[in-house]
Design a protein around this motif. Structure first.
Motif, PDB file in Angstrom:
ATOM      1  N   GLY A   1      30.952  -8.886  -4.856  1.00  0.00           N
ATOM      2  CA  GLY A   1      30.265  -7.634  -4.574  1.00  0.00           C
ATOM      3  C   GLY A   1      30.940  -6.495  -5.317  1.00  0.00           C
ATOM      4  N   PRO A   2      30.387  -5.303  -5.266  1.00  0.00           N
ATOM      5  CA  PRO A   2      29.216  -4.903  -4.473  1.00  0.00           C
ATOM      6  C   PRO A   2      27.888  -5.303  -5.092  1.00  0.00           C
ATOM      7  CG  PRO A   2      29.969  -3.053  -5.774  1.00  0.00           C
ATOM      8  CD  PRO A   2      30.944  -4.167  -6.031  1.00  0.00           C
ATOM      9  N   GLN A   3      27.898  -5.821  -6.337  1.00  0.00           N
ATOM     10  CA  GLN A   3      26.662  -6.196  -7.002  1.00  0.00           C
ATOM     11  C   GLN A   3      26.047  -7.440  -6.355  1.00  0.00           C
ATOM     12  OE1 GLN A   3      29.678  -5.985  -8.521  1.00  0.00           O
ATOM     13  NE2 GLN A   3      30.074  -7.704  -9.872  1.00  0.00           N
ATOM     14  N   PRO A   4      24.790  -7.766  -6.670  1.00  0.00           N
ATOM     15  CA  PRO A   4      24.131  -8.914  -6.045  1.00  0.00           C
ATOM     16  C   PRO A   4      24.873 -10.224  -6.295  1.00  0.00           C
ATOM     17  CG  PRO A   4      22.546  -7.544  -7.199  1.00  0.00           C
ATOM     18  CD  PRO A   4      23.895  -7.034  -7.574  1.00  0.00           C
ATOM     19  N   ALA A   5      24.825 -11.102  -5.316  1.00  0.00           N
ATOM     20  CA  ALA A   5      25.427 -12.426  -5.458  1.00  0.00           C
ATOM     21  C   ALA A   5      24.512 -13.312  -6.295  1.00  0.00           C
ATOM     22  CB  ALA A   5      25.654 -13.055  -4.088  1.00  0.00           C
ATOM     23  N   ALA A   6      25.097 -14.153  -7.120  1.00  0.00           N
ATOM     24  CA  ALA A   6      24.341 -15.076  -7.961  1.00  0.00           C
ATOM     25  C   ALA A   6      24.294 -16.451  -7.319  1.00  0.00           C
ATOM     26  CB  ALA A   6      24.982 -15.170  -9.341  1.00  0.00           C
ATOM     27  N   ASP A   7      23.282 -17.229  -7.686  1.00  0.00           N
ATOM     28  CA  ASP A   7      23.229 -18.623  -7.255  1.00  0.00           C
ATOM     29  C   ASP A   7      23.294 -19.576  -8.437  1.00  0.00           C
ATOM     30  OD1 ASP A   7      20.767 -18.265  -8.413  1.00  0.00           O
ATOM     31  OD2 ASP A   7      19.600 -18.675  -6.596  1.00  0.00           O
ATOM     32  N   LYS A   8      23.488 -19.008  -9.656  1.00  0.00           N
ATOM     33  CA  LYS A   8      23.629 -19.826 -10.851  1.00  0.00           C
ATOM     34  C   LYS A   8      24.452 -19.055 -11.877  1.00  0.00           C
ATOM     35  CE  LYS A   8      19.439 -18.056 -13.048  1.00  0.00           C
ATOM     36  NZ  LYS A   8      18.094 -18.386 -13.595  1.00  0.00           N
ATOM     37  N   LEU A   9      24.941 -19.765 -12.875  1.00  0.00           N
ATOM     38  CA  LEU A   9      25.655 -19.172 -13.986  1.00  0.00           C
ATOM     39  C   LEU A   9      24.919 -19.504 -15.278  1.00  0.00           C
ATOM     40  CD1 LEU A   9      29.327 -20.066 -12.997  1.00  0.00           C
ATOM     41  CD2 LEU A   9      28.095 -17.925 -12.569  1.00  0.00           C
ATOM     42  N   VAL A  10      24.996 -18.612 -16.238  1.00  0.00           N
ATOM     43  CA  VAL A  10      24.316 -18.781 -17.518  1.00  0.00           C
ATOM     44  C   VAL A  10      25.353 -19.030 -18.603  1.00  0.00           C
ATOM     45  CG1 VAL A  10      22.909 -17.597 -19.260  1.00  0.00           C
ATOM     46  CG2 VAL A  10      22.338 -17.385 -16.838  1.00  0.00           C
ATOM     47  N   VAL A  11      25.010 -19.886 -19.565  1.00  0.00           N
ATOM     48  CA  VAL A  11      25.863 -20.169 -20.715  1.00  0.00           C
ATOM     49  C   VAL A  11      25.096 -19.782 -21.973  1.00  0.00           C
ATOM     50  CG1 VAL A  11      27.173 -21.919 -21.971  1.00  0.00           C
ATOM     51  CG2 VAL A  11      26.891 -22.124 -19.482  1.00  0.00           C
ATOM     52  N   ILE A  12      25.732 -19.019 -22.861  1.00  0.00           N
ATOM     53  CA  ILE A  12      25.112 -18.612 -24.129  1.00  0.00           C
ATOM     54  C   ILE A  12      26.090 -18.865 -25.257  1.00  0.00           C
ATOM     55  CG2 ILE A  12      24.233 -16.653 -25.461  1.00  0.00           C
ATOM     56  CD1 ILE A  12      23.133 -15.488 -22.937  1.00  0.00           C
ATOM     57  N   GLY A  13      25.628 -19.598 -26.271  1.00  0.00           N
ATOM     58  CA  GLY A  13      26.493 -19.964 -27.383  1.00  0.00           C
ATOM     59  C   GLY A  13      26.938 -18.771 -28.212  1.00  0.00           C
ATOM     60  N   LEU A  14      28.222 -18.787 -28.600  1.00  0.00           N
ATOM     61  CA  LEU A  14      28.783 -17.738 -29.428  1.00  0.00           C
ATOM     62  C   LEU A  14      29.071 -18.222 -30.843  1.00  0.00           C
ATOM     63  CD1 LEU A  14      31.483 -16.170 -27.066  1.00  0.00           C
ATOM     64  CD2 LEU A  14      29.209 -15.284 -27.559  1.00  0.00           C
ATOM     65  N   GLN A  15      29.566 -19.437 -30.955  1.00  0.00           N
ATOM     66  CA  GLN A  15      30.016 -19.964 -32.243  1.00  0.00           C
ATOM     67  C   GLN A  15      29.579 -21.413 -32.354  1.00  0.00           C
ATOM     68  OE1 GLN A  15      34.094 -19.017 -33.165  1.00  0.00           O
ATOM     69  NE2 GLN A  15      34.303 -20.736 -34.558  1.00  0.00           N
ATOM     70  N   GLY A  16      28.847 -21.727 -33.449  1.00  0.00           N
ATOM     71  CA  GLY A  16      28.230 -23.036 -33.509  1.00  0.00           C
ATOM     72  C   GLY A  16      27.199 -23.120 -32.407  1.00  0.00           C
ATOM     73  N   ASP A  17      27.089 -24.286 -31.804  1.00  0.00           N
ATOM     74  CA  ASP A  17      26.247 -24.388 -30.610  1.00  0.00           C
ATOM     75  C   ASP A  17      27.054 -23.940 -29.404  1.00  0.00           C
ATOM     76  OD1 ASP A  17      23.686 -25.054 -31.315  1.00  0.00           O
ATOM     77  OD2 ASP A  17      24.002 -27.210 -31.256  1.00  0.00           O
ATOM     78  N   LEU A  18      27.969 -24.805 -28.947  1.00  0.00           N
ATOM     79  CA  LEU A  18      28.810 -24.453 -27.808  1.00  0.00           C
ATOM     80  C   LEU A  18      30.283 -24.694 -28.099  1.00  0.00           C
ATOM     81  CD1 LEU A  18      26.829 -25.740 -24.689  1.00  0.00           C
ATOM     82  CD2 LEU A  18      26.878 -23.448 -25.658  1.00  0.00           C
ATOM     83  N   ALA A  19      30.679 -24.657 -29.379  1.00  0.00           N
ATOM     84  CA  ALA A  19      32.107 -24.722 -29.670  1.00  0.00           C
ATOM     85  C   ALA A  19      32.816 -23.587 -28.942  1.00  0.00           C
ATOM     86  CB  ALA A  19      32.345 -24.629 -31.174  1.00  0.00           C
ATOM     87  N   ARG A  20      32.188 -22.423 -28.991  1.00  0.00           N
ATOM     88  CA  ARG A  20      32.616 -21.297 -28.163  1.00  0.00           C
ATOM     89  C   ARG A  20      31.364 -20.674 -27.576  1.00  0.00           C
ATOM     90  NH1 ARG A  20      35.781 -15.608 -29.668  1.00  0.00           N
ATOM     91  NH2 ARG A  20      36.707 -15.290 -27.598  1.00  0.00           N
TER      92      ARG A  20
END
Length: 470
Positions: A415-434
């Motif tokens: 908090g104080p922001q809304p609680a999440a029920d999932k997490l998101v992954v977004i590729g930074l380098q290559g696909d998911l190397a980072r």
């Protein structure tokens, strides 16, 4: 599947992957971070090697009127205002108009003796012993001031919390005093000094929330929902918390610092050296040492950074610089929002800008795991597990969603922001190397390991290891 068809599909996937530009990755991260944190509006910018490289905008500057954040939207800077006061003093030092080791009482005779004996160097490095906000300050913010010196009235009757020079003690009131000293030394109102000498030509000035259409509205969370924040006037401390800026202007000002255009290079480098206490030891907290108005730190690769963040009613902000990155002057990143939320904002700015900065060498490759359906791992040695799904978006960017185990939810949903029920992954380098793991408290650093697992750093200081499986 026939071999020609398989080859064609593989080539199509590689082509889609190549379409994920650094700019589209940065914008995807900004959007995802704003959504995860429940913040109405955010803006960010990256200045690099002499020019503005990217600017991004997400969400609303006015929820009631459904007005979007735009390039000219100004946000409260909160304590990210402090480097401007430090720069004003450093300019005056370089001009021989202000001695940073001389008591400010010579400029401000109305001060009580204990504060009159303080020096700009002690004030800028939070070594003065000045108190931060106190119970009496609940009513501060109800009056408009036209000069920094007017705010010295709020310092009357306050006592120092420690002997000057003895220890680091964060104080915004110390910067109220520092700005007044700059004003007196320059014989010029602080806001005039700011607009004419410190940040000329940039969309940086006093916070005018509720008074100017260029300003974003300010929000706070009530019951995990953003609501309009009570009115507050921060003119009592333009030096410490009272400025506002657009994200592009703030990033460009950071670029000017890197180029030696705000203060000369020698003065800039002096500002970016640790200030020592009475025992000759550098001061600071967490991972950073304190310079003259700047926090001296390093990024996840050990590269030198300087930064300052801010948090107040209706704002969470940061300006983050890499002095030695790139061939022509370094990198400056700004990240601004219109609600006060719990976040690791320095790390978030680092990861937000990662697609636009030099890639990290030697990372293990990890292709977008389109067939993954679950994960397991450890959070500080305790087992965690859940479901997972990944896809490529229209830009070829690898995106994923992870369900949120209870043990991890307790960490990322404070908090104080809304609680999440999932997490998101977004590729930074290559696909998911980072990649960036997007949480309600900001971005965490996802790195593929040679054994196929994933190490995630920056989740509130916790150690998180994950393994994806079909």
């Amino acid at each position: 599947m026939t071999q020609p068809l398989a080859i064609a599909l593989s080539l199509l996937a590689l082509t889609a992957q190549a379409q994920a530009s650094p700019e589209s990755r940065a914008q995807a991260l900004l959007d995802a971070m704003r959504e995860a944190g429940g913040v109405p509006g955010m803006s960010a910018a990256v200045w690099q090697d002499g020019k503005l490289r990217w600017q991004g905008f997400s969400g609303l500057r006015d929820v009631a009127q459904k007005l979007p954040v735009q390039a000219d939207t100004r946000f409260r800077l909160a304590s990210a205002s402090k480097p401007f006061a430090a720069a004003a003093v450093a300019q005056l030092k370089a001009q021989g108009k202000l001695d940073v080791d001389k008591p400010v009482g010579a400029l401000l005779p109305e001060l009580e003796p204990a504060m009159a004996a303080l020096t700009p160097r002690l004030l800028a490095a939070h070594l003065s012993g000045m108190p931060h906000y106190e119970a009496r300050d609940a009513s501060v913010g109800g009056a408009r001031h036209v000069a920094a010196r007017e705010s010295l009235v709020y310092l009357k009757g306050r006592e120092l919390r420690s002997a000057p020079g003895s220890r680091y003690l964060y104080s915004t009131w110390g910067y109220t005093l520092l700005a007044a000293a700059a004003e007196a030394a320059a014989s010029q109102p602080y806001l005039d000094l700011l607009s004419s000498k410190v940040a000329p030509g940039l969309a940086i000035g006093p916070d005018q929330t509720g008074q100017s259409p260029a300003m974003s509205q300010a929000y706070h969370f009530v019951g995990q929902r953003p609501q309009p924040a009570p009115a507050a006037d921060f003119s009592y401390s333009w030096g410490g918390a009272g400025l506002a800026a657009t994200a592009p202007a703030l990033a460009e000002w950071g670029g000017r610092m890197l180029q030696g255009r705000v203060v000369d290079a020698a003065t800039r480098d002096w500002m970016w050296r640790p200030v020592l206490d009475n025992a000759g030891q550098p001061v600071g907290e967490r991972s950073f040492k304190m310079g003259f108005g700047w926090r001296l730190d390093s990024d996840a690769e050990g590269r030198r950074t300087v930064h300052h963040a801010g948090s107040t009613l209706g704002a969470r902000s940061v300006l983050l610089l890499w002095p030695q990155e790139g061939a022509a002057g370094g990198t400056s990143v700004s990240l601004l929002s219109n609600a006060m939320w719990t976040s690791s904002i320095e790390r978030s700015a680092e990861l937000l800008s990662a697609p636009l900065r030099p890639p990290v060498p030697g990372l293990a490759a990890q292709a977008c795991p389109l067939k993954a359906s679950r994960f397991d791992g450890e959070l500080d040695g305790a087992a965690v597990q859940g479901s997972a799904s990944f896809r490529r978006d229209a830009d070829g960017l690898c995106r994923g969603e992870l369900s949120l185990p209870d043990a991890l939810a307790k960490v990322v949903n404070p908090g104080p922001q809304p609680a999440a029920d999932k997490l998101v992954v977004i590729g930074l380098q290559g696909d998911l190397a980072r990649a960036a793991l997007v949480t309600p408290i900001g971005l965490a650093d996802w790195r593929a390991q040679a054994d196929g697992s994933v190490r995630v750093e920056g989740v509130a200081g916790r150690r998180l290891m994950l393994r994806l499986a079909e």
